[in-house]
Design a protein around this motif. Structure first.
Motif, PDB file in Angstrom:
ATOM      1  N   PHE A 150      99.625   0.023 104.697  1.00  0.00           N
ATOM      2  CA  PHE A 150      99.350   1.242 105.468  1.00  0.00           C
ATOM      3  C   PHE A 150      99.586   1.009 106.961  1.00  0.00           C
ATOM      4  O   PHE A 150      99.652   1.957 107.739  1.00  0.00           O
ATOM      5  N   LEU A 151      99.735  -0.271 107.341  1.00  0.00           N
ATOM      6  CA  LEU A 151     100.045  -0.604 108.732  1.00  0.00           C
ATOM      7  C   LEU A 151     100.893  -1.866 108.743  1.00  0.00           C
ATOM      8  O   LEU A 151     100.584  -2.835 108.037  1.00  0.00           O
ATOM      9  N   GLN A 152     101.964  -1.835 109.526  1.00  0.00           N
ATOM     10  CA  GLN A 152     102.795  -3.018 109.727  1.00  0.00           C
ATOM     11  C   GLN A 152     103.155  -3.096 111.201  1.00  0.00           C
ATOM     12  O   GLN A 152     103.624  -2.128 111.796  1.00  0.00           O
ATOM     13  N   VAL A 153     102.913  -4.270 111.790  1.00  0.00           N
ATOM     14  CA  VAL A 153     103.227  -4.499 113.200  1.00  0.00           C
ATOM     15  C   VAL A 153     104.237  -5.639 113.263  1.00  0.00           C
ATOM     16  O   VAL A 153     103.928  -6.775 112.881  1.00  0.00           O
ATOM     17  N   ASP A 154     105.453  -5.342 113.696  1.00  0.00           N
ATOM     18  CA  ASP A 154     106.533  -6.330 113.732  1.00  0.00           C
ATOM     19  C   ASP A 154     106.538  -7.078 115.063  1.00  0.00           C
ATOM     20  O   ASP A 154     106.311  -6.485 116.128  1.00  0.00           O
ATOM     21  N   TYR A 155     106.836  -8.379 114.986  1.00  0.00           N
ATOM     22  CA  TYR A 155     106.868  -9.218 116.187  1.00  0.00           C
ATOM     23  C   TYR A 155     108.245  -9.809 116.469  1.00  0.00           C
ATOM     24  O   TYR A 155     108.452 -10.391 117.537  1.00  0.00           O
ATOM     25  N   GLY A 156     109.170  -9.726 115.525  1.00  0.00           N
ATOM     26  CA  GLY A 156     110.528 -10.192 115.762  1.00  0.00           C
ATOM     27  C   GLY A 156     110.645 -11.655 116.141  1.00  0.00           C
ATOM     28  O   GLY A 156     111.552 -12.039 116.881  1.00  0.00           O
ATOM     29  N   GLY A 157     109.726 -12.483 115.654  1.00  0.00           N
ATOM     30  CA  GLY A 157     109.792 -13.916 115.928  1.00  0.00           C
ATOM     31  C   GLY A 157     109.060 -14.355 117.184  1.00  0.00           C
ATOM     32  O   GLY A 157     109.040 -15.550 117.490  1.00  0.00           O
ATOM     33  N   THR A 158     108.454 -13.432 117.924  1.00  0.00           N
ATOM     34  CA  THR A 158     107.695 -13.832 119.109  1.00  0.00           C
ATOM     35  C   THR A 158     106.343 -14.405 118.713  1.00  0.00           C
ATOM     36  O   THR A 158     105.886 -14.248 117.583  1.00  0.00           O
ATOM     37  N   ARG A 159     105.708 -15.043 119.666  1.00  0.00           N
ATOM     38  CA  ARG A 159     104.424 -15.700 119.421  1.00  0.00           C
ATOM     39  C   ARG A 159     103.291 -14.802 119.924  1.00  0.00           C
ATOM     40  O   ARG A 159     103.268 -14.457 121.105  1.00  0.00           O
ATOM     41  N   PRO A 160     102.353 -14.429 119.066  1.00  0.00           N
ATOM     42  CA  PRO A 160     101.258 -13.539 119.509  1.00  0.00           C
ATOM     43  C   PRO A 160     100.233 -14.297 120.336  1.00  0.00           C
ATOM     44  O   PRO A 160     100.198 -15.535 120.325  1.00  0.00           O
ATOM     45  N   PRO A 161      99.370 -13.572 121.052  1.00  0.00           N
ATOM     46  CA  PRO A 161      98.269 -14.235 121.766  1.00  0.00           C
ATOM     47  C   PRO A 161      97.229 -14.747 120.766  1.00  0.00           C
ATOM     48  O   PRO A 161      97.284 -14.432 119.573  1.00  0.00           O
ATOM     49  N   TYR A 162      96.274 -15.508 121.255  1.00  0.00           N
ATOM     50  CA  TYR A 162      95.272 -16.084 120.361  1.00  0.00           C
ATOM     51  C   TYR A 162      94.277 -15.041 119.858  1.00  0.00           C
ATOM     52  O   TYR A 162      93.671 -15.222 118.809  1.00  0.00           O
ATOM     53  N   ASP A 163      94.094 -13.978 120.608  1.00  0.00           N
ATOM     54  CA  ASP A 163      93.277 -12.863 120.132  1.00  0.00           C
ATOM     55  C   ASP A 163      94.190 -11.644 120.054  1.00  0.00           C
ATOM     56  O   ASP A 163      94.752 -11.216 121.063  1.00  0.00           O
ATOM     57  N   VAL A 164      94.352 -11.129 118.840  1.00  0.00           N
ATOM     58  CA  VAL A 164      95.342 -10.099 118.548  1.00  0.00           C
ATOM     59  C   VAL A 164      94.634  -8.819 118.128  1.00  0.00           C
ATOM     60  O   VAL A 164      93.671  -8.868 117.356  1.00  0.00           O
ATOM     61  N   ALA A 165      95.093  -7.675 118.617  1.00  0.00           N
ATOM     62  CA  ALA A 165      94.545  -6.379 118.218  1.00  0.00           C
ATOM     63  C   ALA A 165      95.687  -5.461 117.801  1.00  0.00           C
ATOM     64  O   ALA A 165      96.718  -5.403 118.469  1.00  0.00           O
ATOM     65  N   HIS A 166      95.508  -4.761 116.681  1.00  0.00           N
ATOM     66  CA  HIS A 166      96.497  -3.815 116.164  1.00  0.00           C
ATOM     67  C   HIS A 166      95.818  -2.477 115.915  1.00  0.00           C
ATOM     68  O   HIS A 166      94.853  -2.408 115.159  1.00  0.00           O
ATOM     69  N   SER A 167      96.316  -1.446 116.538  1.00  0.00           N
ATOM     70  CA  SER A 167      95.764  -0.108 116.342  1.00  0.00           C
ATOM     71  C   SER A 167      96.483   0.571 115.182  1.00  0.00           C
ATOM     72  O   SER A 167      97.718   0.575 115.118  1.00  0.00           O
ATOM     73  N   GLY A 168      95.710   1.110 114.267  1.00  0.00           N
ATOM     74  CA  GLY A 168      96.290   1.777 113.108  1.00  0.00           C
ATOM     75  C   GLY A 168      95.386   2.895 112.628  1.00  0.00           C
ATOM     76  O   GLY A 168      94.432   3.276 113.311  1.00  0.00           O
ATOM     77  N   THR A 169      95.680   3.402 111.452  1.00  0.00           N
ATOM     78  CA  THR A 169      94.903   4.489 110.860  1.00  0.00           C
ATOM     79  C   THR A 169      94.505   4.107 109.444  1.00  0.00           C
ATOM     80  O   THR A 169      95.374   3.825 108.605  1.00  0.00           O
ATOM     81  N   LEU A 170      93.220   4.074 109.192  1.00  0.00           N
ATOM     82  CA  LEU A 170      92.748   3.821 107.831  1.00  0.00           C
ATOM     83  C   LEU A 170      92.994   5.060 106.976  1.00  0.00           C
ATOM     84  O   LEU A 170      92.672   6.178 107.392  1.00  0.00           O
ATOM     85  N   PRO A 171      93.561   4.880 105.794  1.00  0.00           N
ATOM     86  CA  PRO A 171      93.816   6.045 104.938  1.00  0.00           C
ATOM     87  C   PRO A 171      92.533   6.659 104.405  1.00  0.00           C
ATOM     88  O   PRO A 171      91.453   6.057 104.484  1.00  0.00           O
ATOM     89  N   ALA A 172      92.643   7.844 103.859  1.00  0.00           N
ATOM     90  CA  ALA A 172      91.486   8.542 103.295  1.00  0.00           C
ATOM     91  C   ALA A 172      91.056   7.844 102.005  1.00  0.00           C
ATOM     92  O   ALA A 172      91.807   7.794 101.033  1.00  0.00           O
ATOM     93  N   LYS A 173      89.866   7.298 102.019  1.00  0.00           N
ATOM     94  CA  LYS A 173      89.308   6.593 100.863  1.00  0.00           C
ATOM     95  C   LYS A 173      87.822   6.910 100.778  1.00  0.00           C
ATOM     96  O   LYS A 173      87.213   7.421 101.723  1.00  0.00           O
ATOM     97  N   ARG A 174      87.230   6.573  99.625  1.00  0.00           N
ATOM     98  CA  ARG A 174      85.790   6.706  99.450  1.00  0.00           C
ATOM     99  C   ARG A 174      85.264   5.449  98.782  1.00  0.00           C
ATOM    100  O   ARG A 174      85.939   4.835  97.966  1.00  0.00           O
TER     101      ARG A 174
END
Length: 201
Positions: A150-174
């Motif tokens: 439901f969420l994919q964040v591409d980095y193209g081979g770059t190196r992320p920081p040590y603390d990573v945050a990704h904004s997305g949307t949780l689908p409708a579930k119960r």
């Protein structure tokens, strides 16, 4: 009577030299990537924090759930996904009768976070969630997950920081669900797998 000291054989010296070279190589090798999801907290992190007991050695290594990449076409076998197919972390696959602590969430915007103890060149971070009607009392399988992240964040081979945050949307579930976060490494054959129990109410 004085002790006699034997002169080391050449083979022993060769083995010792080889061991020394191996040790040097190990020290010089770059650190491998490691990390865990901190929001929602993963099962591995809950074990580290002591919120869940009888976890085995993962309580000291929540960042080490590393296994083959290529999920869902390949990667860890069904029933071993939360442990990344590594038997050392098998308690993470135990559903415990569906009683793992679950983070209360709501459908809609959500920020997912990771803490990395060793960053690495990254292909992507992907987030999967269980289907409606899945059974939380059974180990996680591919059939229990929605087929696409439901969420994919591409980095193209770059190196992320040590603390990573990704904004997305949780689908409708119960009710109770599980989020599977997959961190795909760009320059190795592996990925990191983190399972988080959540409750939509």
């Amino acid at each position: 009577m004085p002790r006699r000291f034997r002169t080391p054989r050449r083979t022993s010296l060769a083995v010792a030299a080889a061991a020394g070279v191996g040790a040097s190589v190990l020290v010089a090798a770059p650190a491998l990537a490691h990390g865990y999801t901190s929001d929602p907290p993963s099962r591995a992190l809950l074990c580290k924090q002591g919120a869940v007991t009888n976890c085995g050695p993962i309580q000291w290594e929540p960042q080490s759930t590393e296994g083959p990449k290529g999920f869902p076409q390949s990667g860890p076998a069904d029933g071993t996904i939360c442990a990344a197919g590594d038997s050392r972390w098998a308690p993470l696959d135990d559903p415990r009768g569906g009683t793992w602590p679950a983070t209360r969430v709501s459908s809609g915007p959500y920020t997912f976070t990771w803490h990395l103890t060793a960053a690495h060149a990254t292909t992507s971070f992907r987030y999967f969630i269980t289907r409606d009607g899945w059974d939380p009392a059974r180990p996680l399988t591919r059939a229990q997950l929605d087929p696409a992240p439901f969420l994919q964040v591409d980095y193209g081979g770059t190196r992320p920081p040590y603390d990573v945050a990704h904004s997305g949307t949780l689908p409708a579930k119960r009710g109770r669900h599980m989020i599977l976060a997959v961190w795909d490494i760009a320059d190795t054959g592996n990925a990191f797998y983190q399972c988080s129990d959540v409750d939509f109410g």
